[in-house]
Design an enzyme around this catalytic site. Structure first.
Site, PDB file in Angstrom:
ATOM      1  N   THR A 175       0.843  -1.182   0.000  1.00  0.00           N
ATOM      2  CA  THR A 175       0.000   0.000   0.000  1.00  0.00           C
ATOM      3  C   THR A 175       0.884   1.239   0.000  1.00  0.00           C
ATOM      4  O   THR A 175       2.093   1.157   0.229  1.00  0.00           O
ATOM      5  CB  THR A 175      -0.918   0.024   1.226  1.00  0.00           C
ATOM      6  OG1 THR A 175      -0.117   0.145   2.415  1.00  0.00           O
ATOM      7  CG2 THR A 175      -1.737  -1.260   1.307  1.00  0.00           C
ATOM      8  N   GLU A 322      -5.889  -4.010  -1.692  1.00  0.00           N
ATOM      9  CA  GLU A 322      -6.333  -5.188  -0.941  1.00  0.00           C
ATOM     10  C   GLU A 322      -7.349  -6.025  -1.700  1.00  0.00           C
ATOM     11  O   GLU A 322      -7.686  -7.134  -1.265  1.00  0.00           O
ATOM     12  CB  GLU A 322      -6.938  -4.745   0.401  1.00  0.00           C
ATOM     13  CG  GLU A 322      -5.929  -4.191   1.390  1.00  0.00           C
ATOM     14  CD  GLU A 322      -5.693  -2.695   1.256  1.00  0.00           C
ATOM     15  OE1 GLU A 322      -5.121  -2.110   2.178  1.00  0.00           O
ATOM     16  OE2 GLU A 322      -6.096  -2.115   0.205  1.00  0.00           O
ATOM     17  N   LYS A 431      -6.092  12.382  -2.775  1.00  0.00           N
ATOM     18  CA  LYS A 431      -5.826  11.505  -3.912  1.00  0.00           C
ATOM     19  C   LYS A 431      -5.489  12.356  -5.121  1.00  0.00           C
ATOM     20  O   LYS A 431      -6.359  12.966  -5.742  1.00  0.00           O
ATOM     21  CB  LYS A 431      -6.999  10.586  -4.215  1.00  0.00           C
ATOM     22  CG  LYS A 431      -6.561   9.368  -5.013  1.00  0.00           C
ATOM     23  CD  LYS A 431      -7.554   8.239  -4.906  1.00  0.00           C
ATOM     24  CE  LYS A 431      -6.928   6.925  -5.333  1.00  0.00           C
ATOM     25  NZ  LYS A 431      -7.889   5.813  -5.296  1.00  0.00           N
ATOM     26  N   TRP A 436      -2.342   8.145  -3.593  1.00  0.00           N
ATOM     27  CA  TRP A 436      -2.705   8.658  -2.272  1.00  0.00           C
ATOM     28  C   TRP A 436      -1.577   9.502  -1.669  1.00  0.00           C
ATOM     29  O   TRP A 436      -0.401   9.178  -1.804  1.00  0.00           O
ATOM     30  CB  TRP A 436      -2.996   7.503  -1.317  1.00  0.00           C
ATOM     31  CG  TRP A 436      -4.253   6.747  -1.579  1.00  0.00           C
ATOM     32  CD1 TRP A 436      -4.371   5.453  -1.995  1.00  0.00           C
ATOM     33  CD2 TRP A 436      -5.588   7.222  -1.415  1.00  0.00           C
ATOM     34  NE1 TRP A 436      -5.688   5.097  -2.115  1.00  0.00           N
ATOM     35  CE2 TRP A 436      -6.461   6.176  -1.765  1.00  0.00           C
ATOM     36  CE3 TRP A 436      -6.145   8.449  -1.025  1.00  0.00           C
ATOM     37  CZ2 TRP A 436      -7.840   6.299  -1.710  1.00  0.00           C
ATOM     38  CZ3 TRP A 436      -7.528   8.567  -0.976  1.00  0.00           C
ATOM     39  CH2 TRP A 436      -8.354   7.502  -1.319  1.00  0.00           C
TER      40      TRP A 436
END
Length: 538
Positions: A175, A322, A431, A436
């Site tokens: 991530t 995810e 974003k 991000w």
């Protein structure tokens, strides 16, 4: 009879049925290289053999630091075929984060594009990386200790076959680390095969053998939305644009290769729309049957421009690392075929309905919310392509339930037909260009400067990147510091594209009754700050 769903099974299908289908790649020097799946798979076999000679064992990670090209695709196929775990490093991250990620993953072997060697050297000494294989297209000699990709393949025999089980790890992505340290998401063979099957279904991407697929998304992040696996699975031609994602290059490749399917973030398609508006007859994009926009909210102007002015079918998608990562698509259901144009447009601007193997629900303060498109709650997702925890740490944040639901952090409403609409983002993330940025991390960095008393960072609309961070800063009494000095302070810890263009000095930051920063008021106050400006590409 039960049969394991594995990446090698997917590749055997491609070799047997679609070996002559095209793989087109733009290399780092700008040249287009044309090959076929048979050629790519044969080279992947030898890469697998070379990795085995270097001591790579099943279950071990093999890292990549590469752009979108066929050599990177070979790594996708080779690593999983020998039972190892493909770990794509996001080359847009700060070297400090890359050092942490490579160490956390246990990367010992790395494939890297020659032009990215300076980035590698900025963090290699703080990682376990020992073997570096360099992908290059020139003849300049390599520094001692580096391995030449082509020389390794020339000397290597085909890999010894490894029969993976479907629950074995096949790939891993991290991530972006927006709410703390980056976290590794591991994908099993079964997950990747089922995700490919999901992308091929008609109510999602509907990928098929006659398609020509151009991923305008990165192979180094979130598996390029699963397209490197789904394309050979269905037998579609694959076009890889390299590092050049400017509008002119994309328009040329879309037209010349007769691309039928492409996907990317809004900041890739907004410049393309401007180019098409400026000269609609310059390129024939009539082959495009679907252009997917994801990674950030789909702007209405972009949807209208592509659909109405240029007859390009653009559709909104939502997903997360995810989720492997595609989750939803905002296609129009049959019940809306005769709906008013305004209703049809509103439906297409939503995040849409989940893929066939995904379940959704949302939980508010009082429990699960009704699907009435009024109540709001945090979106939860469950399915065979959804992760059950993070590499090495499992579930340290309470985001994974015992019965398989994943808490996404997105606040949504759901209409009676299962179409979701994201209303807000948890934890005040920004974003920008589909990537991000953590407002909390930027605030902490600003407030670590000795002249800064308080700082709040909010997402502000931007005409090019959709959102950019803006910082409101309160100085300590008697202290002075310039905006440029604060930007340099941030640049020491974060990549360039994280740095807010605007840092505004204020007397105080508005607060809620409980003393928290009232960011909604800041967003309202500075909503038009970036109108007409240009920010650096993320």
């Amino acid at each position: 009879m039960d049969a394991d769903l594995t990446v090698p099974m997917l590749l055997r299908r491609a070799r047997a049925l679609f070996g002559d289908k095209r793989v087109v790649a733009r290399w780092g020097d700008g040249r287009l290289h044309r090959s076929t799946y048979l050629e790519v798979l044969a080279r992947a076999d030898r890469l697998g053999g070379a990795l085995q000679r270097l001591g790579v064992r099943p279950g071990e990670p093999v890292a990549t630091l590469c752009w979108n090209h066929d050599r990177h695709l070979e790594a996708y196929f080779a690593v999983s075929s020998i039972g190892a775990v493909l770990h794509t490093l996001n080359l847009r991250l700060h070297p400090d984060e890359l050092a942490y990620i490579a160490t956390d993953a246990g990367d010992r072997v790395l494939l890297v594009d020659e032009e990215l060697l300076p980035l590698l050297e900025a963090f290699r000494g703080r990682s376990p990386i020992r073997e570096v294989i360099v992908v290059r297209h020139g003849d300049a000699p390599l520094a001692p200790g580096l391995l030449d990709y082509e020389a390794l393949l020339d000397a290597a025999p085909p890999a010894n076959p490894h029969e993976a089980r479907e629950q074995d790890a096949a790939a891993m992505c991290y991530t972006s680390g927006t709410t703390g340290r980056p976290k590794g998401v591991v994908y099993s063979h079964r997950c990747l095969v089922l995700h490919s099957l999901m992308l091929a279904m008609s109510d999602l991407f509907g990928l098929r053998e006659r398609d020509v697929i151009l991923p305008a998304v990165s192979l180094f992040h979130a598996n390029a939305w699963g397209l490197p696996y789904a394309a050979p699975f269905v037998g579609a031609d694959l076009v890889l644009p390299g590092r050049q994602l400017d509008a002119l290059t994309l328009r040329r490749m879309l037209a010349e290769e007769r691309v039928t399917f492409t996907a990317g973030v809004p900041t890739v398609w907004l410049p393309l729309l401007e180019l098409l508006d400026a000269d609609p007859a310059a390129a024939d994009l009539s082959a495009l049957r679907l252009l997917v926009v994801g990674g950030a909210a789909l702007p209405e102007a972009l949807l209208r421009g592509l659909n109405e002015r240029h007859r390009i079918p653009a559709v909104h998608s939502w997903g997360m690392t995810e989720l492997a990562p595609v989750g939803t698509l905002a296609t129009l259901p049959s019940r809306m075929e005769r709906a008013a144009p305004e209703a049809r447009l509103a439906a297409r601007l939503r995040q849409g309905t989940p893929g066939a193997m995904l379940e959704i629900r949302a939980r508010g303060d009082s429990g699960l919310i009704p699907w009435d498109d009024v109540a709001v709650g945090e979106l939860e997702v469950r399915g065979p392509t959804v992760s059950s925890g993070y590499h090495g740490i499992g579930d340290t944040e309470g985001r994974f339930t015992e019965d398989g639901w994943f808490r996404t952090g997105d606040v949504v409403s759901i209409d009676p037909f299962g179409s979701i609409r994201i209303r807000d983002r948890a934890k005040d993330l920004v974003k920008s260009g589909g990537e991000w940025i953590s407002s909390v991390a930027l605030e902490n960095r600003l407030m670590s400067h000795p002249a800064v008393l308080e700082a709040a960072v909010v997402a502000v609309p931007h005409p090019t990147w959709l959102e950019r961070p803006l910082g409101a800063v309160v100085l300590r009494p008697g202290q002075e510091v310039s905006v440029d000095q604060l930007k340099e302070w941030i640049a020491q810890a974060f990549p360039r594209w994280w740095i807010p263009e605007a840092l505004v000095f204020v007397d105080q930051i508005p607060r809620t009754s409980t003393g928290k920063f009232l960011k909604t008021r800041l967003r309202e106050e500075f909503a038009g700050w970036y109108a007409g400006s240009q920010a650096p590409a993320p």
